[in-house]
Enzyme design. Structure first.
Site, PDB file in Angstrom:
ATOM      1  N   HIS A 180       0.835  -1.200   0.000  1.00  0.00           N
ATOM      2  CA  HIS A 180       0.000   0.000   0.000  1.00  0.00           C
ATOM      3  C   HIS A 180       0.872   1.253   0.000  1.00  0.00           C
ATOM      4  CE1 HIS A 180      -3.658   2.365   1.175  1.00  0.00           C
ATOM      5  NE2 HIS A 180      -2.722   3.165   1.684  1.00  0.00           N
ATOM      6  N   GLU A 181       1.823   1.304   0.928  1.00  0.00           N
ATOM      7  CA  GLU A 181       2.659   2.504   1.022  1.00  0.00           C
ATOM      8  C   GLU A 181       3.555   2.654  -0.205  1.00  0.00           C
ATOM      9  OE1 GLU A 181       1.758   4.575   3.062  1.00  0.00           O
ATOM     10  OE2 GLU A 181       0.573   3.241   4.334  1.00  0.00           O
ATOM     11  N   HIS A 195       1.701   4.409  -2.921  1.00  0.00           N
ATOM     12  CA  HIS A 195       1.806   5.867  -2.783  1.00  0.00           C
ATOM     13  C   HIS A 195       3.166   6.343  -3.278  1.00  0.00           C
ATOM     14  CE1 HIS A 195      -1.867   6.800  -0.697  1.00  0.00           C
ATOM     15  NE2 HIS A 195      -1.596   6.051   0.356  1.00  0.00           N
ATOM     16  N   HIS A 242       3.548   6.511  -7.019  1.00  0.00           N
ATOM     17  CA  HIS A 242       2.734   7.624  -7.521  1.00  0.00           C
ATOM     18  C   HIS A 242       3.552   8.919  -7.437  1.00  0.00           C
ATOM     19  CE1 HIS A 242      -1.528   9.666  -7.415  1.00  0.00           C
ATOM     20  NE2 HIS A 242      -0.973   9.712  -8.595  1.00  0.00           N
TER      21      HIS A 242
END
Length: 696
Positions: free
Chosen positions: A482-483, A486, A489
């Site tokens: 998940h991190e 980010h 991105h």
């Protein structure tokens, strides 16, 4: 084939290491003066721009962006260190800077002459010649001037500035209180028999914690890697109750400090100020104000979205609870479940149904195997190579530093895309949870060179114990993905205009799309084949264990869905109310009565440590997790249709979503990738929720 981690020396790095923060040289003594000097320089630049009066992108946005980036690069490592390796001196210096930064932000946002120049540029003939990212930055800036109170009369401007400063202080105090309350409690256990049911990994970590304090026995804390095993496995119900009470009352009048770190007053003051600031700007409430920069179009749309999901999920969640209660009574003679029993008996039921537990899986997810597997996933999807750079100045010996580089068609390593610090382990004086933050953004600098992006990736997992490597639960693997979603991105952006580069300028309710999207590969057998491997033998996750893991994926998923909807509805409803009507406990209980299937005990003070909305950026925006999950689930369904490592699909996601940053509206980017607007169906399917659309 597993992506092995290539390690290189600092001399071989492509990123300019001299331009990175020198963490070892950061001294609390110099922080306040340095920040004051940087802000003064920024203000001088603003006044120079206004005095110049030239209505051009170069004079207005590029000059200010350069000054603000220098301030950001000074402040970023200070703020980060305060979160990951705090000390009394650092906290004092950090907190002393918050009013200075708040005042500068307000000064900038309320500068009428500067705003007039931005508006003039927006209406000028030059506007048509700007690139789409430049136009987006300009349009966002004009919008943000309004949201900063630029048009308010002088007395209300002053009040706006006071509110912003107070809100900044309250946010920091809230976060400090949660950290201090978490640190304040520890449980020292000498008798091992009191730990019946706990896995060896939890006992070893607790024993190591005790040794570090020169104590015999075991030390348990309220950090998640220490707290969760007690709740999941401890046979002693009294121990579970004590730890649950300590955790669920943190930063309240009921916590172990007897209210020394109570956040109740901070919450009420924060809500009053948010209500006041939204009304100053002409909004009915803070939720409405929050949506001015988000994808969602109205408060009614958000509430409708959340309630629709609740209606679809609740019948299945009620069945989950009924099944759990029947199981606890039949197998253990427990007629009534307390709050500290649900996780314990749920884990037992999960093991009975699927014959799999987190602890059984943990040996198959050693740190290096997981990280190399994560890198292999993004390598296959986006043609990237990730190398570890040794000898980089960091804030702690456990922190690692990596570069992301393109992979050329011939397989050779290409140019630099971005870099990141990886800080995986829980420790004292480190804020709980997991997050990605910017160290540096991608942008074209004043001399025309392109600055490469740098990220902080932070988790709170158990560190290696003894000679064993760090071993992760599957949930922790999902968190890491998940991190990292980010992170890429932020780092893979092709946009070189700072204001919309990477995660900048992305609507908050769309910013979770890449992070939740990447989680999907943690559940794919093809990816798990190289993501896992026993830490002693290297043996991949056995097929029977893999099958059980996948079968258990949606165990109690409807209950988990309702829990997130409870948080989202509580947050959004609370911020819709005027301050004098925002009775926090009353609102939370009313939301729970409407959507929850498990009612926490009266003493539970969850809200007092809900940092996302009282110390983070999610106020009236916690719904963003579910909103973006609709986008991420639907985006992943395209990979399910075309192949989870289909290079063309991966390239399309890279080019349409990750590389575009905030340069276009999120819906435009999603449609460019998916070919249509998102559907909720994939989210429900991936969650194993069969809620009938007609029920809504």
């Amino acid at each position: 084939m597993t992506h092995s981690i290539t390690r290189i020396s600092s001399q071989e790095a492509l990123v300019d290491l001299h331009a990175l923060p020198q963490f070892s040289k950061i001294s609390p003594v110099n922080i306040v003066q340095s920040v004051q000097d940087a802000i003064a320089k920024c203000k001088d630049t603003v006044e120079s721009v206004v005095e110049n009066g030239e209505i051009s992108y170069q004079n207005l946005i590029e000059r200010l962006d350069q000054a603000d980036d220098e301030l950001s690069q000074l402040w970023s490592p200070i703020g980060h260190m305060n979160s990951v390796l705090s000390s009394d001196e650092l906290r004092e210096a950090h907190d002393a800077c918050l009013p200075l930064l708040s005042e500068y932000s307000t000064y900038l946002g309320q500068h009428e002459k500067l705003c007039a120049l931005y508006q003039a540029l927006q209406k000028s003939e030059h506007y048509a010649n700007l690139s789409p990212p430049q136009k987006k930055v300009l349009d966002n800036a004009v919008r943000d001037f309004t949201l900063s109170g630029v048009a308010l009369p002088a007395d209300k401007k002053q009040r706006f500035a006071e509110i912003r400063s107070q809100m900044s202080d309250l946010s920091s105090t809230f976060s400090n209180n949660v950290m201090d309350a978490t640190l304040h409690y520890s449980k020292h256990i000498v008798d091992e028999s009191a730990l019946s049911g706990l896995p060896e990994s939890a006992k070893e970590a607790a024993a190591q914690a005790a040794q570090q304090k020169d104590l015999t026995g075991y030390i348990f804390t309220l950090d998640i890697p220490s707290y969760l095993p007690i709740m999941m496995y401890a046979d002693d119900a009294a121990l579970r109750e004590e730890i649950y009470r300590a955790y669920s009352t943190r930063a309240s009048s009921l916590d172990a400090s007897n209210g020394k770190f109570d956040n109740t007053d901070n919450i009420n003051k924060t809500l009053a100020l948010r209500s006041e600031i939204s009304q100053l700007l002409g909004f009915d409430n803070y939720s409405e104000y929050s949506l001015a920069t988000k994808m969602a179009e109205s408060t009614e749309q958000v509430i409708g979205f959340l309630e629709d999901l609740a209606i679809r999920s609740k019948p299945q969640a009620e069945q989950d609870v009924a099944e759990l209660k029947a199981y606890a009574e039949k197998e253990f003679g427990v007629k009534e479940l307390n709050a500290w029993d649900y996780t314990y008996y749920s884990e037992k039921l999960k093991q009975q149904k699927y014959a799999v537990s987190d602890e059984e899986l943990r040996p198959y997810f050693p740190e290096d195997k997981v990280i190399s597997g994560l890198f292999e996933v993004v390598s296959r999807l986006y043609s990237l190579t990730i190398v570890e750079v040794e000898g980089v100045d960091t804030w702690h010996k456990d922190v690692r530093f990596f570069e992301i580089r393109d992979t050329q068609v011939d397989g050779s390593i290409g140019g630099l895309r971005g870099s990141f610090y990886l800080d995986l382990y829980a420790r004292a004086k480190k804020r709980g949870g997991a997050w990605m933050d910017e160290c540096r953004v991608k942008r074209t600098t004043a001399d025309g060179t392109v600055q490469s992006p740098v990220a902080y990736l932070t988790c709170n997992f158990n560190a290696p114990v003894g000679k064993k490597p760090a071993l992760f639960t599957h949930d922790e693997v999902v968190t890491l993905f998940h991190e990292f979603g980010h992170g890429i991105h932020h780092m893979l952006t092709k946009v070189t205009v700072g204001g919309v580069s990477g995660i900048n300028g992305v609507a908050w309710d769309a910013v979770e799309l890449p992070s939740q999207f990447l989680e999907n590969w943690c559940w794919e057998p093809e990816a798990l084949a190289f993501l896992s491997g026993h830490y002693e033998t290297g043996e991949p996750l056995p097929k029977d264990l893999l099958g059980k893991l996948l079968a258990a994926k949606n165990f109690q998923s409807a209950m988990q869905m309702l829990r997130q909807l409870e948080f989202s509805l509580f947050d959004f409803t609370l911020h819709q109310l005027p301050a004098d009507a925002a009775n926090v406990r009353k609102v939370l209980n009313e939301v729970r009565e409407k959507v929850s299937v498990i009612m926490p005990p009266e003493f539970n003070r969850f809200e007092n440590s809900f940092g996302h909305i009282f110390a983070g950026g999610y106020a009236a925006g916690y719904y963003s997790y579910k909103w973006a999950e609709v986008l991420s689930s639907d985006a992943f369904s395209k990979f399910e249709e075309e192949g989870i490592f289909n290079p063309d699909t991966g390239r399309s996601f890279l080019e349409n979503i990750l590389e575009k940053g905030g340069s276009q509206e999120p819906m435009e980017l999603f449609v460019a990738f998916r070919g249509r607007e998102p559907s909720i169906d994939a989210l429900l399917r991936h969650s194993g929720i069969t809620g009938d659309a007609q029920a809504a």
